[in-house]
Enzyme design. Structure first.
Site, PDB file in Angstrom:
ATOM      1  N   ASN A 191      -5.523  12.179   1.907  1.00  0.00           N
ATOM      2  CA  ASN A 191      -4.529  11.338   2.585  1.00  0.00           C
ATOM      3  C   ASN A 191      -5.300  10.481   3.583  1.00  0.00           C
ATOM      4  O   ASN A 191      -6.518  10.607   3.743  1.00  0.00           O
ATOM      5  CB  ASN A 191      -3.466  12.218   3.260  1.00  0.00           C
ATOM      6  CG  ASN A 191      -2.270  11.426   3.755  1.00  0.00           C
ATOM      7  OD1 ASN A 191      -1.715  10.611   3.029  1.00  0.00           O
ATOM      8  ND2 ASN A 191      -1.870  11.638   5.007  1.00  0.00           N
ATOM      9  N   LYS A 192      -4.610   9.608   4.255  1.00  0.00           N
ATOM     10  CA  LYS A 192      -5.214   8.668   5.193  1.00  0.00           C
ATOM     11  C   LYS A 192      -6.224   9.360   6.109  1.00  0.00           C
ATOM     12  O   LYS A 192      -6.007  10.467   6.583  1.00  0.00           O
ATOM     13  CB  LYS A 192      -4.092   8.052   6.039  1.00  0.00           C
ATOM     14  CG  LYS A 192      -4.513   7.022   7.039  1.00  0.00           C
ATOM     15  CD  LYS A 192      -5.240   5.852   6.420  1.00  0.00           C
ATOM     16  CE  LYS A 192      -4.507   5.268   5.252  1.00  0.00           C
ATOM     17  NZ  LYS A 192      -5.348   4.437   4.372  1.00  0.00           N
ATOM     18  N   ASP A 252      -2.281  10.869  -1.107  1.00  0.00           N
ATOM     19  CA  ASP A 252      -2.664   9.854  -2.088  1.00  0.00           C
ATOM     20  C   ASP A 252      -3.090  10.476  -3.403  1.00  0.00           C
ATOM     21  O   ASP A 252      -2.918   9.887  -4.465  1.00  0.00           O
ATOM     22  CB  ASP A 252      -3.761   8.955  -1.516  1.00  0.00           C
ATOM     23  CG  ASP A 252      -3.203   8.113  -0.387  1.00  0.00           C
ATOM     24  OD1 ASP A 252      -3.101   8.637   0.735  1.00  0.00           O
ATOM     25  OD2 ASP A 252      -2.808   6.964  -0.649  1.00  0.00           O
ATOM     26  N   ARG A 297      -8.199   0.012  -6.316  1.00  0.00           N
ATOM     27  CA  ARG A 297      -8.362   1.038  -5.281  1.00  0.00           C
ATOM     28  C   ARG A 297      -8.593   2.380  -5.968  1.00  0.00           C
ATOM     29  O   ARG A 297      -7.893   2.728  -6.913  1.00  0.00           O
ATOM     30  CB  ARG A 297      -7.143   1.082  -4.350  1.00  0.00           C
ATOM     31  CG  ARG A 297      -6.967  -0.247  -3.580  1.00  0.00           C
ATOM     32  CD  ARG A 297      -6.037  -0.091  -2.403  1.00  0.00           C
ATOM     33  NE  ARG A 297      -6.617   0.769  -1.386  1.00  0.00           N
ATOM     34  CZ  ARG A 297      -5.914   1.279  -0.371  1.00  0.00           C
ATOM     35  NH1 ARG A 297      -4.631   1.011  -0.262  1.00  0.00           N
ATOM     36  NH2 ARG A 297      -6.504   2.061   0.522  1.00  0.00           N
ATOM     37  N   GLN A 341      -1.171   1.655  10.209  1.00  0.00           N
ATOM     38  CA  GLN A 341       0.080   1.718   9.439  1.00  0.00           C
ATOM     39  C   GLN A 341       1.146   2.540  10.156  1.00  0.00           C
ATOM     40  O   GLN A 341       2.335   2.334   9.928  1.00  0.00           O
ATOM     41  CB  GLN A 341      -0.167   2.333   8.053  1.00  0.00           C
ATOM     42  CG  GLN A 341      -1.038   1.476   7.140  1.00  0.00           C
ATOM     43  CD  GLN A 341      -2.491   1.908   7.196  1.00  0.00           C
ATOM     44  OE1 GLN A 341      -2.952   2.446   8.203  1.00  0.00           O
ATOM     45  NE2 GLN A 341      -3.223   1.669   6.124  1.00  0.00           N
ATOM     46  N   ARG A 377       0.859  -1.184   0.000  1.00  0.00           N
ATOM     47  CA  ARG A 377       0.000   0.000   0.000  1.00  0.00           C
ATOM     48  C   ARG A 377       0.892   1.230   0.000  1.00  0.00           C
ATOM     49  O   ARG A 377       2.119   1.110   0.061  1.00  0.00           O
ATOM     50  CB  ARG A 377      -0.988   0.026   1.177  1.00  0.00           C
ATOM     51  CG  ARG A 377      -0.670  -0.770   2.384  1.00  0.00           C
ATOM     52  CD  ARG A 377       0.546  -0.302   3.091  1.00  0.00           C
ATOM     53  NE  ARG A 377       0.465   1.092   3.433  1.00  0.00           N
ATOM     54  CZ  ARG A 377       1.479   1.878   3.652  1.00  0.00           C
ATOM     55  NH1 ARG A 377       2.726   1.411   3.570  1.00  0.00           N
ATOM     56  NH2 ARG A 377       1.337   3.152   3.959  1.00  0.00           N
ATOM     57  N   GLY A 378       0.280   2.385  -0.054  1.00  0.00           N
ATOM     58  CA  GLY A 378       1.044   3.623  -0.152  1.00  0.00           C
ATOM     59  C   GLY A 378       1.009   4.110  -1.588  1.00  0.00           C
ATOM     60  O   GLY A 378       1.194   3.327  -2.527  1.00  0.00           O
ATOM     61  N   ALA A 379       0.785   5.430  -1.758  1.00  0.00           N
ATOM     62  CA  ALA A 379       0.518   5.975  -3.090  1.00  0.00           C
ATOM     63  C   ALA A 379       1.602   5.592  -4.101  1.00  0.00           C
ATOM     64  O   ALA A 379       1.309   5.057  -5.177  1.00  0.00           O
ATOM     65  CB  ALA A 379       0.383   7.497  -2.991  1.00  0.00           C
TER      66      ALA A 379
END
Lengths: 371, 371
Positions: A253-254, A243, A89, A202, A54-56
């Site tokens: 973002n998250k 993101d 996603r 995370q 995961r992660g942009a």
């Protein structure tokens, strides 16, 4: 776990096997370091959707490698593969940028060999660019931290971050923590306040693991404590990733980032968003147009950790009868952002500043017309 | 679990046994309903400190009953017992109010019988007052919710809350959710957004349990999602409780409350703090003087839930090497608060408004001088 941070990558072609991509299965961190072999685009789609990775930036690189694996399987499957990967996603911009880039590179290439070779080149290029841009973000952002260190006469600079936008979220180096890590390597005293970042933790599992294994001072806090630390002068700077960034500087973002930035503004703490330009969606004017992924509510109702007997275990946190809602991201308006840190430097969170930083990307129609 | 909410109490004298106080051991909720017998002041101190029971009002009532148990054990132990109980947790005002009230009532009483009888009277009075004040808070606060319901033409009113300040946090009825529960009973359509409230998850485990067992619509969300729900128009009103209120209307409540109120102000959502007057510390001018309890960092590093095999299990969330910080409360400044709901009604969050609401408590020196 001993990690070779100087040569660290989160995704790579298996040594001696051009048909296998390897990734770190992040679901096992911080307790185990598991490497997973990916040999088909379907496996890559599952790895993205179910958050093995995961992660942009890393999602973008996985999109690039996923397209390459699809071309190995079937040289004519590019459009179908792009659709499959794009459907995993909805929020992170680099995924769509990567599949678009692959489709553009493959256009007009006829032979299977040519297509395979081009897809590999683009996949490697996307990955290398990501690692390189994150390194540059680290260097530019470290300047901000050095200035704070000087202002404090060399006292520890306290950096607050949310979620994981460290090396694990990209191909290497990361964005949110890249400047602090760079400053630490340059001998500046830093300390991170790491939001655990519910529901998938995370921060507690990945950012804390990165910092712990690099020997960088940090404390994990619950997300709700972030405001208290800023209000009581325990934070010098906030740095998070993104993101997707709208062209006016609003960014997704998250989940929880919006509250962090509101509290930072209320507490007069400078707050930055760090990202490579692949994260910017030039087609959308404001953050209101960013689709917010809603995930399985059981990610809120259950949590995974290590039981006392050493086994990974998930436990139920709510009554059996209580439903939950699980938005993965929120949007922070540009008005709350002190500045943006990109591979080209630091700028204000505004459309003019972003256009000034990336003139060639800001207005593709104009660019084409002047050629 | 079938709970008799009409006659619900969280602390009571055991039927037929005047020497035993019974409480609900809240550590087992939402998965089990366990009643614990408390027969000594030491047991009560442990129950408060280790959070078998928690919540400002209930801690106050436990302080009152703890003093009574101490007097049964040793009629001359009041001062020592008060010190022991006061040392358990530093933030909630009602605990200190309860022990002070017991000491004042016992002053001058000589015989063991008299002291025991007085201590029981005061313990029951504190408990009954708490339940009664919370009922009144529910009635006053329900008016605000009814007004919102009318404005929305009878559409569901969405109420956001943090932590647990429901019936379980008091002797009965609660504060934060008391108005919404009252409105629901009065036939108003309500829906609660329940912050899970890390690190001890009193929202996910206790507030959700209360609402689930009352059949009131609700969803559990992670604390970081609270801002997103307000920003996107999914919240009509925020209502939380308080552990201690300064006389200017600043208040300490569960960690994360400050961020919630900043985000509410930024999103133009009205946000109220509900509390009985026992929560006000008239001796402190602002929230800066409220001591913030720091608890064991393992409350952040580990979390308890129900494993798939049905056993309560705690799991480690962070790397073994990562330290954590664990502040239990934060302070929300009065400037972010739309209003205060007390047993006497609704007022602004200001010293003038609080003094106006409680003239007899606001200025004890003046009150004495005019007698």
């Amino acid at each position: 776990m001993n990690v070779d941070w100087d040569n660290f990558r989160t995704i790579w072609l298996k040594k001696g096997d051009q048909k296998t991509v390897q990734i770190i299965d992040q679901r096992s961190l911080p307790h185990q370091f598991v490497i997973e072999d990916i040999t088909t685009v379907d496996q890559m789609a599952v790895a993205i959707r179910d958050m093995h990775l995961r992660g942009a930036g890393l999602i973008g690189a996985a999109g690039g490698y996923g397209m390459y694996l699809a071309i190995i399987e079937d040289p004519d499957s590019a459009v179908k593969a792009a659709a499959k990967l794009n459907a995993t996603r909805p929020t992170a911009r680099p995924l769509f940028a990567a599949t678009e880039r692959q489709l553009a590179a493959l256009e007009g290439l006829q032979s299977a060999t040519e297509r395979r070779s081009a897809a590999l080149d683009v996949a490697e290029l996307i990955a290398n660019e990501d690692a390189d841009h994150c390194r540059l973000i680290g260097e530019h952002g470290a300047q901000l931290i050095k200035e704070l260190s000087e202002k404090k006469g060399g006292e520890t600079v306290n950096i607050a971050t949310h979620c994981n936008a460290g090396p694990l979220a990209f191909v290497a180096n990361g964005t949110a923590t890249s400047p602090g890590i760079q400053a630490h390597r340059d001998g500046i005293r830093v300390h991170f306040l790491v939001d655990e970042t519910r529901p998938r933790n995370q921060g507690a599992s990945l950012t804390a693991w990165e910092l712990d294994s690099m020997g960088i001072p940090h404390h994990v806090i619950v997300d709700g404590a972030s405001g208290h630390t800023m209000q009581t002068g325990q934070v010098d700077i906030v740095m998070v990733g993104a993101d997707r960034v709208a062209r006016n500087g609003d960014f997704a973002n998250k989940i929880g980032t919006y509250m962090k930035f509101v509290a930072a503004a209320d507490s007069h703490v400078p707050a930055f968003c760090n990202f490579p330009s692949s994260t910017v969606d030039w087609s959308i004017p404001t953050g209101a147009a960013i689709p917010i992924e809603e995930r399985n509510p059981d990610e809120v109702r259950y949590i995974q950790g290590l039981a006392r007997d050493g086994r990974p275990t998930d436990v139920l946190l709510t009554p059996q009868g209580s439903p939950a809602k699980n938005w993965a991201f929120d949007v922070t308006p540009a008005r709350l952002v002190t500045g943006l840190v990109t591979e080209r430097g630091v700028c204000k969170a505004s459309e003019d500043a972003l256009r000034g930083m990336f003139p060639e990307k800001a207005s593709p129609s104009r660019r084409v017309s002047t050629r």
